[in-house]
Design a protein around this motif. Structure first.
Motif, PDB file in Angstrom:
ATOM      1  N   ILE A 408      11.729  -0.461  71.670  1.00 30.27           N
ATOM      2  CA  ILE A 408      12.535   0.720  71.363  1.00 30.27           C
ATOM      3  C   ILE A 408      12.427   1.793  72.439  1.00 30.27           C
ATOM      4  O   ILE A 408      13.408   2.491  72.745  1.00 30.27           O
ATOM      5  N   ASN A 409      11.258   1.949  73.062  1.00 30.62           N
ATOM      6  CA  ASN A 409      11.108   2.951  74.123  1.00 30.62           C
ATOM      7  C   ASN A 409      11.900   2.560  75.371  1.00 30.62           C
ATOM      8  O   ASN A 409      12.517   3.402  76.022  1.00 30.62           O
ATOM      9  N   LEU A 410      11.861   1.259  75.703  1.00 34.52           N
ATOM     10  CA  LEU A 410      12.644   0.779  76.848  1.00 34.52           C
ATOM     11  C   LEU A 410      14.139   0.965  76.575  1.00 34.52           C
ATOM     12  O   LEU A 410      14.892   1.388  77.458  1.00 34.52           O
ATOM     13  N   LEU A 411      14.546   0.676  75.338  1.00 36.35           N
ATOM     14  CA  LEU A 411      15.950   0.869  74.971  1.00 36.35           C
ATOM     15  C   LEU A 411      16.329   2.337  75.103  1.00 36.35           C
ATOM     16  O   LEU A 411      17.422   2.662  75.604  1.00 36.35           O
ATOM     17  N   GLY A 412      15.432   3.235  74.665  1.00 40.76           N
ATOM     18  CA  GLY A 412      15.704   4.670  74.784  1.00 40.76           C
ATOM     19  C   GLY A 412      15.936   5.089  76.224  1.00 40.76           C
ATOM     20  O   GLY A 412      16.857   5.861  76.519  1.00 40.76           O
ATOM     21  N   ASN A 413      15.115   4.570  77.143  1.00 42.22           N
ATOM     22  CA  ASN A 413      15.284   4.897  78.564  1.00 42.22           C
ATOM     23  C   ASN A 413      16.595   4.357  79.116  1.00 42.22           C
ATOM     24  O   ASN A 413      17.246   5.003  79.944  1.00 42.22           O
ATOM     25  N   LYS A 414      16.980   3.156  78.670  1.00 39.60           N
ATOM     26  CA  LYS A 414      18.231   2.566  79.142  1.00 39.60           C
ATOM     27  C   LYS A 414      19.439   3.351  78.630  1.00 39.60           C
ATOM     28  O   LYS A 414      20.409   3.578  79.366  1.00 39.60           O
ATOM     29  N   ILE A 415      19.388   3.773  77.362  1.00 39.57           N
ATOM     30  CA  ILE A 415      20.472   4.585  76.809  1.00 39.57           C
ATOM     31  C   ILE A 415      20.555   5.912  77.556  1.00 39.57           C
ATOM     32  O   ILE A 415      21.634   6.352  77.968  1.00 39.57           O
ATOM     33  N   LEU A 416      19.389   6.563  77.751  1.00 41.06           N
ATOM     34  CA  LEU A 416      19.356   7.852  78.455  1.00 41.06           C
ATOM     35  C   LEU A 416      19.897   7.718  79.870  1.00 41.06           C
ATOM     36  O   LEU A 416      20.654   8.578  80.342  1.00 41.06           O
ATOM     37  N   ASN A 417      19.538   6.624  80.545  1.00 40.47           N
ATOM     38  CA  ASN A 417      20.012   6.394  81.912  1.00 40.47           C
ATOM     39  C   ASN A 417      21.537   6.330  81.955  1.00 40.47           C
ATOM     40  O   ASN A 417      22.169   6.933  82.824  1.00 40.47           O
ATOM     41  N   GLN A 418      22.144   5.605  80.996  1.00 39.02           N
ATOM     42  CA  GLN A 418      23.602   5.475  80.972  1.00 39.02           C
ATOM     43  C   GLN A 418      24.271   6.799  80.616  1.00 39.02           C
ATOM     44  O   GLN A 418      25.297   7.164  81.199  1.00 39.02           O
ATOM     45  N   ILE A 419      23.684   7.532  79.665  1.00 34.49           N
ATOM     46  CA  ILE A 419      24.256   8.811  79.266  1.00 34.49           C
ATOM     47  C   ILE A 419      24.174   9.820  80.406  1.00 34.49           C
ATOM     48  O   ILE A 419      25.130  10.559  80.685  1.00 34.49           O
TER      49      ILE A 419
END
Length: 545
Positions: A408-419
């Motif tokens: 979930i933390n890795l997913l959060g970073n990936k979402i933040l990167n795209q946003i």
């Protein structure tokens, strides 16, 4: 008369030579045709192997992902000792099953030359600390010490394949802990040699375990090789770990060696060369930050055909940030319907689904939806264990991917990167519809002179290439059309002209020979119009820079 005989003799010799040459040439052509056919068959076999691995990976990992996610959520509830024990048992069983699945699939990928070495900036201290954190509990359970020792002279950041180094050291250290009942396991990192640009490191995993018999040392790296059948029965595993480790070391041009004294202990030594760098790692740049805290109340569409996976993902995201607006879609067609009705900031897309799979849904969004919905960031969620899944995702138009079970933390970073990419793009180039210079900015590290240089080259070359393409289209020279499109594709990718890239990989392109005159005319008119619009936008960007 003598001259006539000589002439006839020479003529006969020439005819024989010509005949032999013809036979040899024909045989050579037949052999070449056979080689081409065999190469094509080998390629098809490899593709079939790849598809089978992808399917097998998905079928095995999907239920494991659901169990792991459920156990993760359960562990955060208030549990009594008995319930906590059951949850820990479930989690340990899932971890064990995943290790076996990963071993089998990793070896298959290595044997099929499907593993790619990718260099990134990373911190040795952070990588070793992560391994210590991961495995120290296992050592404590066995009543042994797990010690790490890193040479302080190693540069803080180096460049190399951190992912596979991590896998190598975890394999070796896990084995050392498994076969050590008394004493300690030590993971040491030291410098072998270095110069201004490179540094060679030695990684030693030293244990005081039962050791390896001298007769078995020569075969210890063989596939499916464990020391005895009793070892397999007693300690579990597939016997693939050391074979995989050796292949991963050799892929990085490194060496691995083992020394052991039976009943006294074993030392595995790995040596790999890395590049020095002054740049920071992504982890350093994002240190001590919770990615979900920066996301606010963005809208996320999560697409997965598995009900349990959907609910678990929803709960994990809500737990990370309750302000997130999360919509769930049960398959690809449902996702398309929901995206046609409303806009989302990011889409989390499962790849393996009935009706329309994740690739098909992404291609539909990119090709058929109107801007800006057509450019919504899409992150693939995949249970596939293939190295080249990233290539397939990006080719389909996705922005990133994450493996299941979801971190979930890795997913959060990936979402933040795209946003954040979307925010930066909106700030700098929000009025441009056809051109997206985000990739060029990253490639040049925002060097305006280089960006301007590449735009100038593009504007000088594209009109000429477009005229050549139009001429081939008028002549219906399909081979030359494809060659010309392939050439143009190589330069438009850097300018981020996604609508043009999609035209070049569309259904019309695949079926050029089947298009009638009107369809052919419309197809190439759309290409020309897109090119002209992109040229207009690039000229505006030129003036700004």
């Amino acid at each position: 008369m003598l001259l006539l005989i000589i002439f006839i003799s020479l003529a006969i010799i020439f005819l024989i030579a010509a005949g032999l040459f013809y036979v040899h040439n024909r045989k050579l052509k037949q052999e070449n045709a056979l080689l081409i056919k065999e190469a094509e068959q080998a390629k098809n076999t490899l593709l079939e192997h790849e598809r089978y691995l992808a399917y097998t990976s998905h079928e095995l990992r999907t239920p494991l992902n659901a169990i792991a996610g459920g156990a993760q959520l359960l562990s955060k509830l208030r549990l009594d000792d008995k319930q906590k024990k059951y949850v820990d048992t479930i989690q340990a069983s899932v971890d064990s099953a995943l290790l076996i699945v990963n071993d089998v699939l990793d070896l298959a990928k290595l044997d099929s030359n499907m593993v790619e070495i990718r260099s990134v900036n990373f911190m040795i201290s952070e990588l070793i600390s992560g391994i210590h954190q991961m495995l120290s509990f296992r050592a404590e359970q066995k009543g042994i010490q797990f010690i790490t020792d890193i040479d302080k002279n190693i540069p803080p950041v180096i460049c190399g394949d951190a992912k596979h180094l991590n896998q190598i050291l975890i394999n070796l250290t896990t084995n050392a802990i498994k076969f050590t009942d008394i004493g300690k396991v030590e993971l040491k990192v030291s410098i072998v040699s270095e110069d201004a640009e490179k540094i060679k490191l030695r990684f030693e995993v030293i244990d005081t375990g039962k050791g390896i018999r001298k007769s078995n040392l020569s075969t210890i790296f063989n596939q499916y090789q464990q020391e005895t059948r009793h070892t397999i029965k007693h300690s579990g595993g597939t016997g693939l770990g050391l074979a995989i480790t050796k292949k991963l070391v050799e892929l990085q041009n490194g060496t691995i060696d083992v020394k052991s004294q039976y009943l006294e202990g074993t030392t595995f030594t790995v040596e790999i060369t890395y590049e020095k760098t002054n740049e920071k790692t992504e982890q350093q740049q994002n240190a001590n930050t919770n990615p979900f805290e920066k996301l606010g109340n963005i809208k996320i569409l999560a697409v997965d055909d598995n009900l349990i996976n959907r609910e678990i993902l929803h709960d994990l995201l809500k737990e990370a940030n309750n302000a997130l607006q999360i919509e769930l879609a049960e398959d690809g067609e449902d996702a398309i319907i929901k995206m046609q009705k409303e806009s989302f900031d990011v889409v989390l897309m499962d790849l393996q689904m009935p009706k329309k799979n994740g690739y098909e849904v992404c291609q539909y969004i990119r090709k058929n939806m109107k801007y800006p919905r057509s450019e919504t960031p899409i992150i693939a969620m995949t249970a596939h264990a293939l190295e080249n899944v990233a290539e397939s995702c990006f080719k389909a138009g996705m922005n990133d991917y994450i493996a299941k079970p979801i971190d979930i933390n890795l997913l959060g970073n990936k979402i933040l990167n795209q946003i954040q990419k979307k925010w930066r793009l909106n700030e700098k180039l929000q009025r441009f519809k056809y051109v997206d210079l985000e990739h060029l900015q990253e490639l040049t590290k925002d060097n305006k002179e280089r960006i301007l240089k590449y735009i100038n080259i593009f504007l000088q070359n594209l009109p000429d290439e477009l005229e050549i393409l139009k001429q081939h289209a008028l002549n219906k020279d399909y081979k030359s059309i494809r060659e010309s499109i392939h050439k143009i594709k190589g330069i438009v990718a850097y300018m981020g002209i996604k609508s043009l890239s999609r035209l070049f990989s569309s259904t019309e392109y695949a079926k050029l020979e089947q298009l009638n005159d009107n369809e052919m005319k419309l197809y190439f008119a759309e290409i020309e119009q897109t090119c002209n619009k992109a040229i207009e936008e690039l000229k505006m960007i030129q003036q700004e820079i």
